[in-house]
Design an enzyme around this catalytic site. Structure first.
Site, PDB file in Angstrom:
ATOM      1  N   THR A   1       0.829  -1.213   0.000  1.00 49.34           N
ATOM      2  CA  THR A   1       0.000   0.000   0.000  1.00 49.34           C
ATOM      3  C   THR A   1       0.856   1.253   0.000  1.00 49.34           C
ATOM      4  O   THR A   1       0.457   2.287  -0.526  1.00 49.34           O
ATOM      5  CB  THR A   1      -0.926  -0.027   1.229  1.00 49.34           C
ATOM      6  OG1 THR A   1      -1.835  -1.101   1.072  1.00 49.34           O
ATOM      7  CG2 THR A   1      -1.704   1.261   1.396  1.00 49.34           C
TER       8      THR A   1
ATOM      9  N   SER B   1       1.462  -7.480  -0.746  1.00 51.77           N
ATOM     10  CA  SER B   1       2.168  -8.480   0.075  1.00 51.77           C
ATOM     11  C   SER B   1       1.295  -9.645   0.505  1.00 51.77           C
ATOM     12  O   SER B   1       1.801 -10.632   1.033  1.00 51.77           O
ATOM     13  CB  SER B   1       2.824  -7.828   1.292  1.00 51.77           C
ATOM     14  OG  SER B   1       1.895  -7.602   2.324  1.00 51.77           O
TER      15      SER B   1
ATOM     16  N   THR C   1       1.641  -4.206   4.326  1.00 52.01           N
ATOM     17  CA  THR C   1       1.441  -4.494   5.757  1.00 52.01           C
ATOM     18  C   THR C   1       0.946  -5.916   6.005  1.00 52.01           C
ATOM     19  O   THR C   1       1.141  -6.453   7.091  1.00 52.01           O
ATOM     20  CB  THR C   1       0.423  -3.516   6.377  1.00 52.01           C
ATOM     21  OG1 THR C   1      -0.826  -3.635   5.686  1.00 52.01           O
ATOM     22  CG2 THR C   1       0.920  -2.084   6.328  1.00 52.01           C
ATOM     23  N   ASP C   2       0.301  -6.532   4.993  1.00 47.45           N
ATOM     24  CA  ASP C   2      -0.407  -7.794   5.249  1.00 47.45           C
ATOM     25  C   ASP C   2       0.506  -8.920   5.736  1.00 47.45           C
ATOM     26  O   ASP C   2       0.137  -9.683   6.631  1.00 47.45           O
ATOM     27  CB  ASP C   2      -1.151  -8.256   3.986  1.00 47.45           C
ATOM     28  CG  ASP C   2      -2.369  -7.386   3.694  1.00 47.45           C
ATOM     29  OD1 ASP C   2      -2.805  -6.653   4.599  1.00 47.45           O
ATOM     30  OD2 ASP C   2      -2.876  -7.453   2.564  1.00 47.45           O
TER      31      ASP C   2
HETATM   32  N1  ASP Z   1      -2.617  -5.514   0.735  1.00 47.07           N
HETATM   33  C1  ASP Z   1      -1.575  -4.562   1.064  1.00 47.07           C
HETATM   34  C2  ASP Z   1      -0.252  -5.302   1.127  1.00 47.07           C
HETATM   35  O1  ASP Z   1       0.000  -5.988   2.086  1.00 47.07           O
HETATM   36  C3  ASP Z   1      -1.886  -3.912   2.359  1.00 47.07           C
HETATM   37  C4  ASP Z   1      -0.907  -2.903   2.842  1.00 47.07           C
HETATM   38  O2  ASP Z   1       0.203  -2.778   2.368  1.00 47.07           O
HETATM   39  O3  ASP Z   1      -1.281  -2.188   3.795  1.00 47.07           O
HETATM   40  O4  ASP Z   1       0.542  -5.200   0.201  1.00 47.07           O
END
Ligand code: ASP
Length: 342
Positions: free
Chosen positions: A26, A73, A106-107
């Site tokens: 993200t 991620s 973040t995932d």
């Molecule tokens: N779906 C995203 C990822 O993990 C979520 C994020 O980065 O906050 O790449």
């Protein structure tokens, strides 16, 4: 105007050289409009663009950018883990790189961070960061998180602390940090244990250090061999079907996200005991989200041949189990030692 060249003793030391490895997420996400923080595409903004909106970086470090991947991620793979860890080890072995920052989604950040914590072979700082709002959003959190991560990586106090996560002004150990919110900017915590310190306005303050061995002090070496380990969960009415299917598929290890203190529904426990008797490594973790799983607490681990995950959540327990199996760890005694050590 003073045009004199400063003497050697007066010349400022060059700023640390920090490699910024971008993987997507993200933090590199973009949406159609600035008020959209949920319907965006992750991993579409390049590392050069991410750096260009943070001019203050040039006062903290000399940046060496690299685009390692451009993924959401949630789609992290073991192959990319191998590529990333090997690249970091190569960079840190060079005299002209003082630290590494990784931008990540973040995932699965907590899984990648713990993997690197166990497989990076250097004392130089390695810091992951991310964002909850895409780069296109009003009040995007990525730029400040990136500046803070580079600030930590450039700081002498970050050396030898293992892999760190700089997020929302806090500095966490890769071992302890977990994502705890689906939307909040304050999305990462180290449950019960707390953060290692904080970073704000260029100041880095560590309040405690990491005790368990990491990086150069582990026996784990990154390779392309990833033993097949899956996660199953215990819940009301769970059957043994998934465990039996995974054993038939040839899985080498199973982590169970148990209830409470790693307790397991009787149906699942029977299936897991059968799996353990066939040589499948079985590790009991908890789905609760904080606390630890006591060996021989909610299950007779000694009798059943199970291993307790201690304070690792199921996803981090899977990382350690894969590395321990790849390093030749076999049997519940050796594997329990790995979980008690790392
Ligand atoms: N779906 C995203 C990822 O993990 C979520 C994020 O980065 O906050 O790449």
């Amino acid at each position: 105007m003073n045009t004199q060249t400063p003497s050697l003793s007066e010349a400022a030391a060059p700023l640390p050289r920090i490699a910024v490895l971008a993987t997507g997420g993200t933090i590199a996400g973009a949406a159609a409009d600035a008020t959209n923080t949920a319907g965006y595409q992750a991993g579409v903004v390049s590392v050069e663009q991410l750096l260009s909106v943070v001019p203050a970086l040039s006062t903290v470090a000399r940046i060496a950018p690299e685009q390692v991947a451009s993924i959401d991620s949630k789609d992290m793979s073991t192959a990319l883990w191998t590529t990333l860890a090997q690249r970091i080890n190569t960079l840190l072995a060079a005299d002209d790189i003082d630290g590494v920052v990784i931008t990540h989604g973040t995932d699965t950040l907590e899984e990648t961070a713990y993997l690197l914590h166990l497989t990076v072979k250097s004392d130089k700082p390695v810091v992951l960061t991310a964002a909850m709002r895409p780069a296109s959003a009003l009040s995007a959190d990525g730029p400040l998180n990136l500046l803070n991560a580079v600030t930590v990586a450039a700081h002498a106090a970050a050396r030898g602390q293992g892999v760190l996560v700089a997020f929302n002004n806090k500095i966490h150990s890769a071992r302890d940090v977990v994502k705890t919110s689906t939307y909040a900017v304050d999305a990462f915590h180290s449950p019960e244990i707390g953060a290692l310190g904080w970073v704000q306005d260029g100041r880095v303050d560590f309040q405690r250090s990491v005790v368990r061995p990491h990086t150069r002090a582990t026996e784990f070496v990154i390779g392309a061999n990833w033993p097949h380990v899956e996660i199953v969960s215990s819940y009301a009415g769970v059957s043994r079907i998934a465990v039996d299917a995974l054993v038939t598929a040839g899985v080498r290890g199973l982590v169970v996200a148990g209830t409470g203190n790693g307790s397991i529904h009787a149906s699942l426990a029977h299936a897991l005991a059968d799996a353990a008797s066939q040589g499948v490594a079985v590790v009991r973790a908890s789905r609760v989200g904080s606390g630890h799983v006591m060996r021989n607490g909610a299950a007779a681990d000694d009798a059943l041949g199970f291993v307790s995950a201690g304070s690792l959540n199921p996803y981090k327990a899977r990382v350690l189990l894969m590395l321990a199996l790849a390093a030749g760890g076999a049997g519940p005694v050796a594997l329990q030692k790995a979980f008690d050590t790392y």
